[in-house]
Design a protein around this motif. Structure first.
Motif, PDB file in Angstrom:
ATOM      1  N   GLU A  26       0.995  -1.213  -0.142  1.00 13.48           N
ATOM      2  CA  GLU A  26       0.200  -0.082  -0.028  1.00 13.48           C
ATOM      3  C   GLU A  26       0.894   1.337   0.129  1.00 13.48           C
ATOM      4  OE1 GLU A  26      -2.439   2.795   0.055  1.00 13.48           O
ATOM      5  OE2 GLU A  26      -3.623   0.995   0.127  1.00 13.48           O
TER       6      GLU A  26
ATOM      7  N   THR B 170      -8.895  -1.597  -2.426  1.00 15.27           N
ATOM      8  CA  THR B 170      -8.782  -0.619  -3.517  1.00 15.27           C
ATOM      9  C   THR B 170     -10.065   0.502  -3.467  1.00 15.27           C
ATOM     10  OG1 THR B 170      -8.682  -0.041  -5.761  1.00 15.27           O
ATOM     11  CG2 THR B 170     -10.052  -2.017  -5.056  1.00 15.27           C
TER      12      THR B 170
ATOM     13  N   ASP C 194      -2.837  -2.956  -2.592  1.00 16.86           N
ATOM     14  CA  ASP C 194      -3.695  -1.915  -3.202  1.00 16.86           C
ATOM     15  C   ASP C 194      -3.683  -2.270  -4.666  1.00 16.86           C
ATOM     16  OD1 ASP C 194      -4.943   0.252  -3.530  1.00 16.86           O
ATOM     17  OD2 ASP C 194      -3.276   1.554  -3.391  1.00 16.86           O
TER      18      ASP C 194
END
Length: 221
Positions: free
Chosen positions: A7, A79, A51
């Motif tokens: 992320e 996401t 992500d």
């Protein structure tokens, strides 16, 4: 249990690392996709949270490359992309689950626990802790060779403790693992289920111990 978080948002990654760490998980963090294959090469992780909107290589490309290389690690996509085509692409490309930002932390914790539990069940259908034997594929339990009748949530609780043994499982983490989408289990309810399990285990040589202020662990009596 060890999780790799991929992320690039520093605030979100810091919050997730703290929350998952408090839930009892060991956390590693990367802000980009490129170093991920090397980080996973040693087989130390139980789950990856990825992500999609990463700098450089995006999350979907990363998932495809991991699966093409034969990596079967459970992957949870996290996401802001909420389109149906994005969700379908993520799952078709090899992700095991897909969550949209913003999300509720209890749901994320429940999904993380479910994915790890499912992957361990696939890896081995039988689990033994001392005199306790669990068949993870049929949800049958036995103690010292004798059948151990359990309700659904008693099974979930016993399985969570057995999978973590001899480590302590936080009470909040147990509550999340017992929660269903339509009903949240409270910490007080966990205490009730633990009490029922203790009664069923009796003096069969297995003990659920309370670790004050943290949670529970299971070991030989």
């Amino acid at each position: 249990m060890r999780i790799l978080l991929v992320e690039d948002d520093p605030l979100l990654s810091a919050g997730l690392r703290e929350a998952l760490g408090q839930a009892g998980y060991e956390m590693d963090h990367l802000g980009a996709a490129e170093p991920v294959p090397d980080a996973l090469a040693h087989g130390m992780h139980d789950l990856a949270i990825v992500d999609l909107g990463l700098p450089g290589m995006d999350g979907l490309t990363l998932v495809r490359r991991l699966r093409a290389a034969g990596n079967k690690l459970p992957i949870l996509i996290l996401t802001a992309r909420d389109g149906l085509s994005d969700r379908v692409s993520g799952l078709n490309d090899g992700a095991d689950d897909y969550m949209i930002k913003p999300f509720l932390l209890p749901e994320l914790l429940a999904r993380v626990q479910a994915l790890i539990r499912r992957s361990q069940s696939v890896a081995s259908s039988r689990l033994a802790v001392g005199p306790l034997s669990l068949d993870l594929s049929t949800h049958e339990a036995s103690l010292a060779g004798q059948p151990l009748p359990l309700t659904g949530r008693e099974w979930d609780l016993l399985q969570a403790l057995a999978l973590a043994a001899p480590k302590v499982v936080a009470k909040r983490r147990l509550a999340d693992s017992l929660s269903r989408w339509d009903k949240e289990v409270t910490d007080n309810a966990v205490e009730i289920y633990v009490s029922r399990l203790r009664a069923k285990l009796g003096d069969g040589g297995l003990v659920i111990r309370t670790v004050r202020g943290i949670g529970y662990r299971i070991d030989n009596g």
